[in-house]
Design an enzyme around this catalytic site. Structure first.
Site, PDB file in Angstrom:
ATOM      1  N   TYR A  62     -47.145  29.758 -43.134  1.00 56.19           N
ATOM      2  CA  TYR A  62     -45.795  29.788 -42.552  1.00 56.19           C
ATOM      3  C   TYR A  62     -45.344  31.236 -42.323  1.00 56.19           C
ATOM      4  CZ  TYR A  62     -45.361  24.919 -44.233  1.00 56.19           C
ATOM      5  OH  TYR A  62     -45.533  23.574 -44.482  1.00 56.19           O
ATOM      6  N   THR A 103     -45.649   6.577 -56.161  1.00 51.66           N
ATOM      7  CA  THR A 103     -45.352   6.934 -54.776  1.00 51.66           C
ATOM      8  C   THR A 103     -46.637   7.516 -54.181  1.00 51.66           C
ATOM      9  OG1 THR A 103     -44.795   9.235 -55.273  1.00 51.66           O
ATOM     10  CG2 THR A 103     -43.008   7.611 -55.463  1.00 51.66           C
ATOM     11  N   LYS A 152     -32.986  19.233 -57.774  1.00 52.29           N
ATOM     12  CA  LYS A 152     -33.435  19.568 -59.136  1.00 52.29           C
ATOM     13  C   LYS A 152     -32.304  20.283 -59.899  1.00 52.29           C
ATOM     14  CE  LYS A 152     -36.986  19.088 -60.859  1.00 52.29           C
ATOM     15  NZ  LYS A 152     -37.612  17.964 -61.618  1.00 52.29           N
ATOM     16  N   TYR A 199     -34.745  20.015 -51.952  1.00 50.06           N
ATOM     17  CA  TYR A 199     -35.513  19.811 -53.191  1.00 50.06           C
ATOM     18  C   TYR A 199     -34.871  20.571 -54.346  1.00 50.06           C
ATOM     19  CZ  TYR A 199     -39.075  20.749 -56.759  1.00 50.06           C
ATOM     20  OH  TYR A 199     -39.735  20.908 -57.968  1.00 50.06           O
ATOM     21  N   ILE A 229     -37.584   4.897 -61.541  1.00 46.05           N
ATOM     22  CA  ILE A 229     -36.486   5.396 -62.386  1.00 46.05           C
ATOM     23  C   ILE A 229     -35.119   5.210 -61.731  1.00 46.05           C
ATOM     24  CG2 ILE A 229     -37.884   7.044 -63.711  1.00 46.05           C
ATOM     25  CD1 ILE A 229     -36.680   9.288 -61.934  1.00 46.05           C
ATOM     26  N   THR A 271     -37.744  23.308 -62.317  1.00 47.24           N
ATOM     27  CA  THR A 271     -38.441  24.316 -61.518  1.00 47.24           C
ATOM     28  C   THR A 271     -37.660  25.624 -61.448  1.00 47.24           C
ATOM     29  OG1 THR A 271     -39.003  24.829 -59.220  1.00 47.24           O
ATOM     30  CG2 THR A 271     -37.356  23.133 -59.541  1.00 47.24           C
ATOM     31  N   ASP A 272     -38.370  26.716 -61.192  1.00 47.52           N
ATOM     32  CA  ASP A 272     -37.686  28.000 -60.991  1.00 47.52           C
ATOM     33  C   ASP A 272     -36.911  28.019 -59.671  1.00 47.52           C
ATOM     34  OD1 ASP A 272     -39.838  28.114 -59.229  1.00 47.52           O
ATOM     35  OD2 ASP A 272     -40.535  30.101 -59.865  1.00 47.52           O
ATOM     36  N   GLU A 273     -37.179  27.035 -58.795  1.00 45.34           N
ATOM     37  CA  GLU A 273     -36.539  27.058 -57.472  1.00 45.34           C
ATOM     38  C   GLU A 273     -35.026  26.836 -57.554  1.00 45.34           C
ATOM     39  OE1 GLU A 273     -38.815  25.165 -54.347  1.00 45.34           O
ATOM     40  OE2 GLU A 273     -40.661  25.378 -55.506  1.00 45.34           O
ATOM     41  N   GLY A 328     -35.229  27.826 -43.862  1.00 47.04           N
ATOM     42  CA  GLY A 328     -34.625  28.302 -45.121  1.00 47.04           C
ATOM     43  C   GLY A 328     -35.651  28.738 -46.155  1.00 47.04           C
ATOM     44  N   LYS A 362     -49.524  20.565 -50.905  1.00 49.80           N
ATOM     45  CA  LYS A 362     -49.082  21.865 -51.435  1.00 49.80           C
ATOM     46  C   LYS A 362     -50.110  22.921 -51.030  1.00 49.80           C
ATOM     47  CE  LYS A 362     -45.662  19.875 -53.760  1.00 49.80           C
ATOM     48  NZ  LYS A 362     -45.703  19.224 -55.044  1.00 49.80           N
ATOM     49  N   ARG A 382     -44.971  33.845 -54.381  1.00 51.96           N
ATOM     50  CA  ARG A 382     -44.826  32.826 -55.415  1.00 51.96           C
ATOM     51  C   ARG A 382     -45.520  33.323 -56.686  1.00 51.96           C
ATOM     52  NH1 ARG A 382     -41.599  31.668 -52.248  1.00 51.96           N
ATOM     53  NH2 ARG A 382     -41.179  29.695 -51.185  1.00 51.96           N
TER      54      ARG A 382
HETATM   55  P1  NAD Z   1     -45.896  15.176 -58.100  1.00 55.13           P
HETATM   56  O1  NAD Z   1     -45.176  14.948 -56.806  1.00 55.13           O
HETATM   57  O2  NAD Z   1     -47.351  15.479 -58.086  1.00 55.13           O
HETATM   58  O3  NAD Z   1     -45.710  13.904 -59.043  1.00 55.13           O
HETATM   59  C1  NAD Z   1     -44.498  13.232 -59.176  1.00 55.13           C
HETATM   60  C2  NAD Z   1     -44.756  11.891 -59.844  1.00 55.13           C
HETATM   61  O4  NAD Z   1     -43.503  11.209 -59.989  1.00 55.13           O
HETATM   62  C3  NAD Z   1     -45.671  10.973 -59.026  1.00 55.13           C
HETATM   63  O5  NAD Z   1     -46.644  10.386 -59.860  1.00 55.13           O
HETATM   64  C4  NAD Z   1     -44.716   9.919 -58.472  1.00 55.13           C
HETATM   65  O6  NAD Z   1     -45.322   8.651 -58.269  1.00 55.13           O
HETATM   66  C5  NAD Z   1     -43.649   9.859 -59.562  1.00 55.13           C
HETATM   67  N1  NAD Z   1     -42.351   9.392 -59.041  1.00 55.13           N
HETATM   68  C6  NAD Z   1     -41.710   9.824 -57.911  1.00 55.13           C
HETATM   69  N2  NAD Z   1     -40.580   9.126 -57.737  1.00 55.13           N
HETATM   70  C7  NAD Z   1     -40.496   8.251 -58.778  1.00 55.13           C
HETATM   71  C8  NAD Z   1     -39.538   7.267 -59.154  1.00 55.13           C
HETATM   72  N3  NAD Z   1     -38.437   7.015 -58.401  1.00 55.13           N
HETATM   73  N4  NAD Z   1     -39.743   6.559 -60.292  1.00 55.13           N
HETATM   74  C9  NAD Z   1     -40.855   6.773 -61.057  1.00 55.13           C
HETATM   75  N5  NAD Z   1     -41.808   7.671 -60.727  1.00 55.13           N
HETATM   76  C10 NAD Z   1     -41.615   8.416 -59.610  1.00 55.13           C
HETATM   77  O7  NAD Z   1     -45.070  16.325 -58.829  1.00 55.13           O
HETATM   78  P2  NAD Z   1     -45.568  17.513 -59.767  1.00 55.13           P
HETATM   79  O8  NAD Z   1     -45.931  18.670 -58.931  1.00 55.13           O
HETATM   80  O9  NAD Z   1     -46.520  16.973 -60.760  1.00 55.13           O
HETATM   81  O10 NAD Z   1     -44.190  17.868 -60.491  1.00 55.13           O
HETATM   82  C11 NAD Z   1     -43.797  17.196 -61.683  1.00 55.13           C
HETATM   83  C12 NAD Z   1     -42.454  17.727 -62.145  1.00 55.13           C
HETATM   84  O11 NAD Z   1     -42.560  19.133 -62.388  1.00 55.13           O
HETATM   85  C13 NAD Z   1     -41.338  17.560 -61.122  1.00 55.13           C
HETATM   86  O12 NAD Z   1     -40.164  17.241 -61.815  1.00 55.13           O
HETATM   87  C14 NAD Z   1     -41.226  18.928 -60.468  1.00 55.13           C
HETATM   88  O13 NAD Z   1     -39.915  19.163 -60.009  1.00 55.13           O
HETATM   89  C15 NAD Z   1     -41.589  19.833 -61.625  1.00 55.13           C
HETATM   90  N6  NAD Z   1     -42.200  21.126 -61.257  1.00 55.13           N
HETATM   91  C16 NAD Z   1     -43.261  21.173 -60.403  1.00 55.13           C
HETATM   92  C17 NAD Z   1     -43.841  22.409 -60.095  1.00 55.13           C
HETATM   93  C18 NAD Z   1     -45.040  22.510 -59.187  1.00 55.13           C
HETATM   94  O14 NAD Z   1     -45.465  23.619 -58.847  1.00 55.13           O
HETATM   95  N7  NAD Z   1     -45.662  21.420 -58.786  1.00 55.13           N
HETATM   96  C19 NAD Z   1     -43.331  23.576 -60.663  1.00 55.13           C
HETATM   97  C20 NAD Z   1     -42.226  23.492 -61.543  1.00 55.13           C
HETATM   98  C21 NAD Z   1     -41.690  22.255 -61.833  1.00 55.13           C
HETATM   99  P1  TYD Z   2     -45.696  24.907 -51.655  1.00 56.20           P
HETATM  100  O1  TYD Z   2     -47.069  24.726 -52.219  1.00 56.20           O
HETATM  101  O2  TYD Z   2     -45.145  23.866 -50.746  1.00 56.20           O
HETATM  102  O3  TYD Z   2     -44.717  25.183 -52.888  1.00 56.20           O
HETATM  103  P2  TYD Z   2     -43.156  25.689 -52.897  1.00 56.20           P
HETATM  104  O4  TYD Z   2     -42.590  25.559 -51.538  1.00 56.20           O
HETATM  105  O5  TYD Z   2     -42.537  24.744 -53.864  1.00 56.20           O
HETATM  106  O6  TYD Z   2     -43.210  27.099 -53.379  1.00 56.20           O
HETATM  107  O7  TYD Z   2     -45.681  26.286 -50.852  1.00 56.20           O
HETATM  108  C1  TYD Z   2     -46.058  27.507 -51.481  1.00 56.20           C
HETATM  109  C2  TYD Z   2     -45.837  28.612 -50.476  1.00 56.20           C
HETATM  110  O8  TYD Z   2     -46.759  28.461 -49.390  1.00 56.20           O
HETATM  111  C3  TYD Z   2     -44.457  28.597 -49.838  1.00 56.20           C
HETATM  112  O9  TYD Z   2     -44.030  29.943 -49.616  1.00 56.20           O
HETATM  113  C4  TYD Z   2     -44.665  27.903 -48.499  1.00 56.20           C
HETATM  114  C5  TYD Z   2     -46.086  28.303 -48.149  1.00 56.20           C
HETATM  115  N1  TYD Z   2     -46.862  27.308 -47.351  1.00 56.20           N
HETATM  116  C6  TYD Z   2     -47.543  27.708 -46.202  1.00 56.20           C
HETATM  117  O10 TYD Z   2     -47.509  28.894 -45.812  1.00 56.20           O
HETATM  118  N2  TYD Z   2     -48.250  26.768 -45.509  1.00 56.20           N
HETATM  119  C7  TYD Z   2     -48.310  25.452 -45.887  1.00 56.20           C
HETATM  120  O11 TYD Z   2     -48.950  24.630 -45.179  1.00 56.20           O
HETATM  121  C8  TYD Z   2     -47.623  25.059 -47.095  1.00 56.20           C
HETATM  122  C9  TYD Z   2     -47.641  23.628 -47.553  1.00 56.20           C
HETATM  123  C10 TYD Z   2     -46.915  26.031 -47.787  1.00 56.20           C
END
Ligand code: NAD
Ligand code: TYD
Length: 351
Positions: free
Chosen positions: A214, A38, A161, A157, A62, A132-134, A290, A196, A221
């Protein structure tokens, strides 16, 4: 090969670090990286290991039972580490259905495939779901999420999850599928898509664009360096007790505004600019709908039972992250095209 391990979402941010760790550390494992590619999936993340003999990439969705069946007919997996997901809260607010399909239906599809392939012969098999912790919702000023915390997801989201976590637990209870779940706090580090907070701010500083914070920037976090998460996943995959959940976190809480100010100072220093130069880009914008106030993880169980410790402090992790983005501006440029630019305009035009 000693084991064949399926890693889903391996072209994404965290997945690419997990794939790299496993391919390099376990030359006797065959690692299959399954990813739909994606907007968040980027094979450039894995250039350094793509030619290794124990690595294969498969492009598949998937959500498609047909595609999954084909892959499960081709390989016999000993373990599955499932990271593929739609992962960005803001996107889940504007397009919730993508999250329902991938995170809930996609995960359930994989559970069915594992069940079908292993046919009650669960010896040495494991389905490891990365979450995720969310899912635990939002904390007030005090307290931490533990493995016993009640689920209380509040965004599309986190609700998607949470649903997938429940399906994984249901397959364990109902069919005896050997599962593991871990719930991790916010990750940061190289290869994170610049939607992010941290990579978005780095990119905007590089391009002298406003840094959108925001609300009042008061949300908190708990940040963990991505390689520490990958190490935890390795430990849990090999030593976790089947049917158990583990919380992963860095004990590293930051208010968004304090984090952004620290990042600005690091960027000024690295770019040879006077202190305060990047801070003037900070712009308070309309709050996220939210918006969860605070996340904080208690990772005592993982530390005590499996001996995991994060190796990076926030200061060293953030320095490394900034250095990586400065050295890899081409990577940033390549992902900042097409779909992402359109998304960015939609997301911030009314703020
Ligand atoms: P990301 O968005 O960077 O990567 C997601 C990957 O999944 C991408 O490579 C995308 O192409 C693939 N994907 C999406 N939809 C798909 C589908 N239908 N079929 C096959 N592949 C698909 O995400 P990330 O930040 O690396 O997170 C990875 C995992 O860890 C997720 O499950 C997320 O919920 C979890 N997680 C992330 C964080 C964080 O801070 N980023 C924290 C805790 C848990
Ligand atoms: P994010 O990286 O989107 O992670 P998550 O929402 O999963 O925690 O955001 C981290 C924090 O930063 C969250 O409190 C939202 C805030 N944020 C901003 O203030 N500005 C931005 O442009 C983004 C993307 C996030």
């Amino acid at each position: 090969m000693k084991k064949t391990v399926l890693i889903t979402g391996g072209a994404g941010f965290i997945g690419s670090h997990v794939v790299r760790l496993f391919v390099n550390k376990y030359p006797d494992y065959l690692i299959i990286n399954l990813d739909k590619l994606t907007y968040a999936g980027n094979l450039e993340n894995l250039k350094d290991i793509e030619n290794k003999p124990n690595y294969r990439f498969v492009k598949a969705d998937i959500v498609s039972a047909d595609q999954m069946l084909q892959i499960f007919n081709q390989f016999r997996f000993d373990g599955i580490i499932h990271l593929a997901a739609e992962s960005h809260v803001d996107r889940s607010i504007s397009r919730p259905m993508d999250f329902i399909y991938t995170n809930i239906i996609g995960t359930t599809n994989l559970l069915n495939m594992a069940l079908g392939q292993w046919k009650n012969n669960f010896q040495d098999k494991v389905f490891y779901h990365i979450s995720t912790d969310e899912v635990f919702g939002s904390l007030g000023q005090e307290g931490f999420f533990t493995e016993q915390s009640a689920y209380d997801p509040r965004s599309p989201y986190s609700a998607s999850k949470a649903s997938s976590d429940h399906m994984v637990k249901a397959y364990h209870n109902t069919y005896g599928l050997p599962v593991l779940i871990s719930n991790c706090s916010n990750n940061y580090g190289p290869n994170q898509f610049p939607e992010k907070l941290i990579p978005l701010a780095i990119n905007n500083i590089l391009n002298q664009k406003p840094i959108p914070v925001y609300g009042k920037g008061e949300n908190v976090r708990d940040w963990l360096y991505v390689e520490d998460h990958a190490q935890a996943i390795d430990i849990i995959f090999h030593h976790g007790k089947k049917g158990e959940t583990y919380n992963i976190g860095g004990n590293n809480e930051w208010k968004n505004i304090d984090l952004i100010r620290l990042l600005c100072r690091i960027m000024d220093r690295k770019l040879g600019k006077p202190e305060g130069d990047s801070e003037r880009l900070i712009t308070f914008v309309k709050d996220r709908a939210g918006h969860d106030l605070r996340y904080a993880i208690d990772a005592t169980k993982l530390k005590k039972e499996l001996g995991w410790q994060p190796a990076h402090t926030f200061e060293t992790g953030l320095e490394r992250t900034v250095e990586w983005y400065l050295l890899n501006r081409k990577w940033l440029e390549n992902v900042l095209t097409g779909e992402y630019e359109k998304y960015y305009e939609r997301q911030y035009q009314h703020r």
